[in-house]
Design an enzyme around this catalytic site. Structure first.
Site, short mmCIF file in Angstrom:
data_model
loop_
_atom_site.label_atom_id
_atom_site.label_comp_id
_atom_site.label_asym_id
_atom_site.label_seq_id
_atom_site.Cartn_x
_atom_site.Cartn_y
_atom_site.Cartn_z
N ARG A 96 0.84 -1.21 0.00
CA ARG A 96 0.00 0.00 0.00
C ARG A 96 0.87 1.26 0.00
O ARG A 96 0.56 2.24 -0.68
CB ARG A 96 -0.95 -0.02 1.20
CG ARG A 96 -2.14 0.92 1.06
CD ARG A 96 -1.86 2.32 1.62
NE ARG A 96 -1.35 2.22 2.96
CZ ARG A 96 -0.37 2.98 3.44
NH1 ARG A 96 0.20 3.92 2.70
NH2 ARG A 96 0.07 2.82 4.67
N GLY A 136 10.44 13.41 -1.74
CA GLY A 136 11.44 13.80 -0.75
C GLY A 136 11.04 15.06 -0.01
O GLY A 136 11.19 16.17 -0.54
N LEU A 245 0.45 15.51 1.10
CA LEU A 245 0.29 14.70 2.32
C LEU A 245 -1.20 14.50 2.64
O LEU A 245 -1.60 13.44 3.11
CB LEU A 245 1.01 15.36 3.50
CG LEU A 245 2.54 15.44 3.37
CD1 LEU A 245 3.15 16.14 4.58
CD2 LEU A 245 3.16 14.06 3.21
N ARG A 274 -8.51 -23.05 19.20
CA ARG A 274 -7.57 -23.16 20.32
C ARG A 274 -8.34 -23.53 21.59
O ARG A 274 -9.13 -22.72 22.09
CB ARG A 274 -6.86 -21.81 20.50
CG ARG A 274 -5.75 -21.84 21.51
CD ARG A 274 -4.52 -22.44 20.91
NE ARG A 274 -3.36 -22.36 21.79
CZ ARG A 274 -2.26 -23.05 21.56
NH1 ARG A 274 -2.16 -23.84 20.52
NH2 ARG A 274 -1.24 -22.93 22.38
N ASP A 342 -1.06 -10.73 20.79
CA ASP A 342 -1.09 -11.27 22.15
C ASP A 342 -2.09 -12.42 22.28
O ASP A 342 -1.82 -13.42 22.94
CB ASP A 342 -1.46 -10.15 23.13
CG ASP A 342 -1.44 -10.64 24.57
OD1 ASP A 342 -0.33 -10.86 25.08
OD2 ASP A 342 -2.53 -10.83 25.15
N GLY A 345 -0.88 -15.80 21.61
CA GLY A 345 0.14 -16.36 22.50
C GLY A 345 1.50 -16.42 21.80
O GLY A 345 1.84 -15.53 21.02
N GLU A 369 3.92 10.32 7.46
CA GLU A 369 2.80 11.20 7.05
C GLU A 369 2.22 11.92 8.26
O GLU A 369 1.00 12.09 8.37
CB GLU A 369 1.71 10.37 6.38
CG GLU A 369 2.19 9.62 5.18
CD GLU A 369 2.11 10.44 3.92
OE1 GLU A 369 1.49 11.52 3.95
OE2 GLU A 369 2.68 10.01 2.91
C1 LIG Z 1 9.19 3.59 6.68
C2 LIG Z 1 9.10 5.06 6.49
C3 LIG Z 1 8.83 5.60 5.24
C4 LIG Z 1 8.78 6.98 5.04
N1 LIG Z 1 8.57 7.50 3.78
C5 LIG Z 1 8.69 8.85 3.57
C6 LIG Z 1 8.63 9.40 2.23
O1 LIG Z 1 8.41 8.67 1.26
N2 LIG Z 1 8.86 10.73 2.07
C7 LIG Z 1 9.10 11.57 3.12
O2 LIG Z 1 9.31 12.76 2.90
N3 LIG Z 1 9.15 11.07 4.41
C8 LIG Z 1 8.95 9.75 4.64
N4 LIG Z 1 9.02 9.23 5.92
C9 LIG Z 1 9.36 10.14 7.01
C10 LIG Z 1 8.24 10.38 8.00
O3 LIG Z 1 7.25 11.19 7.42
C11 LIG Z 1 8.87 10.98 9.26
O4 LIG Z 1 9.57 9.92 9.90
C12 LIG Z 1 7.85 11.58 10.19
O5 LIG Z 1 7.28 12.73 9.64
C13 LIG Z 1 8.50 11.97 11.55
O6 LIG Z 1 9.67 12.68 11.34
P1 LIG Z 1 10.99 12.22 12.12
O7 LIG Z 1 11.20 10.77 11.91
O8 LIG Z 1 12.12 13.12 11.71
O9 LIG Z 1 10.65 12.43 13.67
P2 LIG Z 1 10.74 13.82 14.44
O10 LIG Z 1 10.09 14.90 13.65
O11 LIG Z 1 12.14 14.01 14.90
O12 LIG Z 1 9.83 13.50 15.71
C14 LIG Z 1 10.33 12.78 16.85
C15 LIG Z 1 9.23 12.71 17.92
O13 LIG Z 1 8.90 14.03 18.35
C16 LIG Z 1 7.49 14.20 18.34
N5 LIG Z 1 7.19 15.62 18.10
C17 LIG Z 1 7.44 16.34 16.99
N6 LIG Z 1 7.03 17.61 17.15
C18 LIG Z 1 6.47 17.69 18.39
C19 LIG Z 1 5.86 18.74 19.15
N7 LIG Z 1 5.69 19.97 18.65
N8 LIG Z 1 5.42 18.46 20.39
C20 LIG Z 1 5.56 17.21 20.91
N9 LIG Z 1 6.13 16.18 20.26
C21 LIG Z 1 6.58 16.42 19.01
C22 LIG Z 1 7.03 13.29 17.20
O14 LIG Z 1 5.65 12.99 17.34
C23 LIG Z 1 7.93 12.09 17.41
O15 LIG Z 1 7.39 11.26 18.41
C24 LIG Z 1 9.00 7.85 6.14
C25 LIG Z 1 9.24 7.30 7.42
C26 LIG Z 1 9.29 5.94 7.60
C27 LIG Z 1 9.56 5.39 8.97
#
Ligand SMILES: Cc1cc2nc3c(=O)[nH]c(=O)nc-3n(C[C@H](O)[C@H](O)[C@H](O)COP(=O)(O)OP(=O)(O)OC[C@H]3O[C@@H](n4cnc5c(N)ncnc54)[C@H](O)[C@@H]3O)c2cc1C
Length: 390
Positions: A96, A136, A245, A274, A342, A345, A369
């Site tokens: 998906r 990106g 998005l 089960r 869970d 088991g 997202e």
């Molecule tokens: C498998 C996978 C595929 C992906 N594919 C794409 C893609 O195709 N294109 C793309 O552009 N991105 C992609 N992403 C990126 C994804 O959108 C980001 O990982 C996501 O937006 C979170 O950003 P970050 O990982 O930098 O976490 P961060 O932004 O560093 O966040 C870290 C933590 O801080 C929390 N946080 C952030 N702001 C606040 C706030 N103001 N107050 C309290 N808590 C907060 C967040 O909820 C999170 O728990 C992908 C990610 C994964 C894991």
């Protein structure tokens, strides 16, 4: 009066709300997922590889860019797109994700903001699965705050010079073209970066414990010369990527329902056979309550997404409504998958059963997202008028 039995995976008979075309799309994709996707996913997940043979399958059914009219795309409505996501994710979130990225994050911005030449060049090829795209936006220093983007582009004659990097990008290393969002002196702009452009490199992220059947990677731009013809002319500012998005999050709200249904389906069968303490597991109160809770949450998610789709098709969709559904449905699906694991088991940790794979995948889906927190803050801002992000 005798009532007929309900479908455990569709307690409110959402199916009866579908038009003939919507029901047909759902059934066609469901059959393809049963025949072609599900048999591959366990091994693909274990081997940490995206089954590329499925690109032809989804393309042949018109599932890539399915909401776009013209350019060899199917021109289906938003409910159909949602149902496509739901059925694909019943197979695996990785498949998906591939379709979401190609459709909502790459073909959508090219269609909405691209030049006629860009549309002609990319959309038919992407609909046929002959060209793959990636999106990106996220950068290594923090995806939740795209306004703090470091990747930038500077004009140089008719060209642009692009520098920076992107992280966690789905399809990164298999993409022919990346729609890259970069800051410029004129605001954020979208660039179609082609895989062979000098200075453009990609790198796969290995050893993921989630979305293992999906390609995830990093993009690096070192003085990449991008011709003006590859800039999306129709949008400037963060509203460009944010509008993409909204499309993708809408589809995710449906997709995760499929993953949750697969988990409930598994535990309904397992708890029938089960036998513990002299009775089948599904005769016990707590197991029934847990499965009833799963069905309740699936029903709520289905109704949210259905209404969201109707709002989208009538042009009344507000992105905050998408945040409510993305948050609610991802949380519901993740909780259901973990609980299903869970209930199984020890068997619950085996790849022979689907909940552990779905639970691990949904850890990504609830994060990408927009994390759960980000969507909660979007709703909080709507309710209070106060921006609590900073
Ligand atoms: C498998 C996978 C595929 C992906 N594919 C794409 C893609 O195709 N294109 C793309 O552009 N991105 C992609 N992403 C990126 C994804 O959108 C980001 O990982 C996501 O937006 C979170 O950003 P970050 O990982 O930098 O976490 P961060 O932004 O560093 O966040 C870290 C933590 O801080 C929390 N946080 C952030 N702001 C606040 C706030 N103001 N107050 C309290 N808590 C907060 C967040 O909820 C999170 O728990 C992908 C990610 C994964 C894991």
């Amino acid at each position: 009066m005798a009532f007929s039995a309900l479908d455990p995976l569709d307690l409110y008979d959402v199916r009866s709300e579908l038009s003939e075309e919507e029901a047909m799309v759902r059934d066609t994709v469901a059959r393809m997922v049963d025949d072609k996707v599900i048999p591959l996913m366990r091994e693909a997940f274990e081997q940490h590889s995206f089954p590329r043979e499925l690109i032809t399958e989804v393309a042949e059914l018109g599932l890539l860019g399915s909401s776009i009219e013209g350019y060899d795309c199917a021109g289906l409505n938003s409910i159909c797109y949602g149902l496509i996501c739901q059925e694909l994710e019943r197979g695996d979130s990785g498949v998906r994700s591939f379709v979401s990225v190609q459709s909502s994050l790459v073909m959508y911005p090219i269609h909405a903001y691209g030049s006629e030449e860009q549309k002609q060049r990319w959309l038919p090829a992407m609909a046929r699965g002959e060209a793959i795209g990636c999106f990106g936006l996220t950068e290594p220093h923090g995806g939740s705050d795209p306004g703090n983007m470091k990747t930038h582009a500077k004009r140089d004659g008719d060209d642009w010079i692009l520098n920076g990097s992107k992280m966690w990008i789905t399809n990164a290393t298999i993409a022919d073209a990346a729609v890259v969002w970069a800051s410029t002196d004129e605001g954020v702009k979208g660039f179609i970066v082609e895989k062979d452009m000098p200075g453009f490199e990609t790198q796969e992220i290995e050893n993921k414990f989630s979305l293992r059947a999906s390609v995830t990677g990093a993009l690096f731009f070192d003085n990449v010369r991008v011709p003006a013809a590859n800039v999306l002319p129709g949008v400037t500012g963060l509203k460009g990527p944010l509008s993409c998005l909204t499309q993708a999050r809408y589809g995710i709200s449906w997709g995760v329902i499929g993953a949750a249904q697969a988990c409930l389906d598994e535990v309904l069968r397992y708890t029938q056979d089960r036998v513990l303490f002299g009775q089948p597991l599904n005769h016990t109160q707590t197991i029934q309550i847990r499965m009833a809770d799963m069905a309740r949450r699936i029903t709520t998610a289905q109704l949210l997404s259905l209404q969201l789709g109707r709002l989208k098709d009538s042009g009344k969709l507000n992105p905050t409504q998408v945040s409510v559904a993305k948050w609610n449905n991802c949380r519901a699906a993740l909780d259901i998958a973990r609980d299903a694991r869970d209930i199984l088991g020890g068997a619950g940790i085996s790849a022979e059963y689907v909940p552990i794979r779905h639970a691990l995948n949904l850890e990504s889906v609830i994060t990408y997202e927009g994390t759960e927190t980000i969507h909660q803050l979007v709703v909080g801002k709507e309710l209070t008028g106060v921006n609590a992000f900073g």
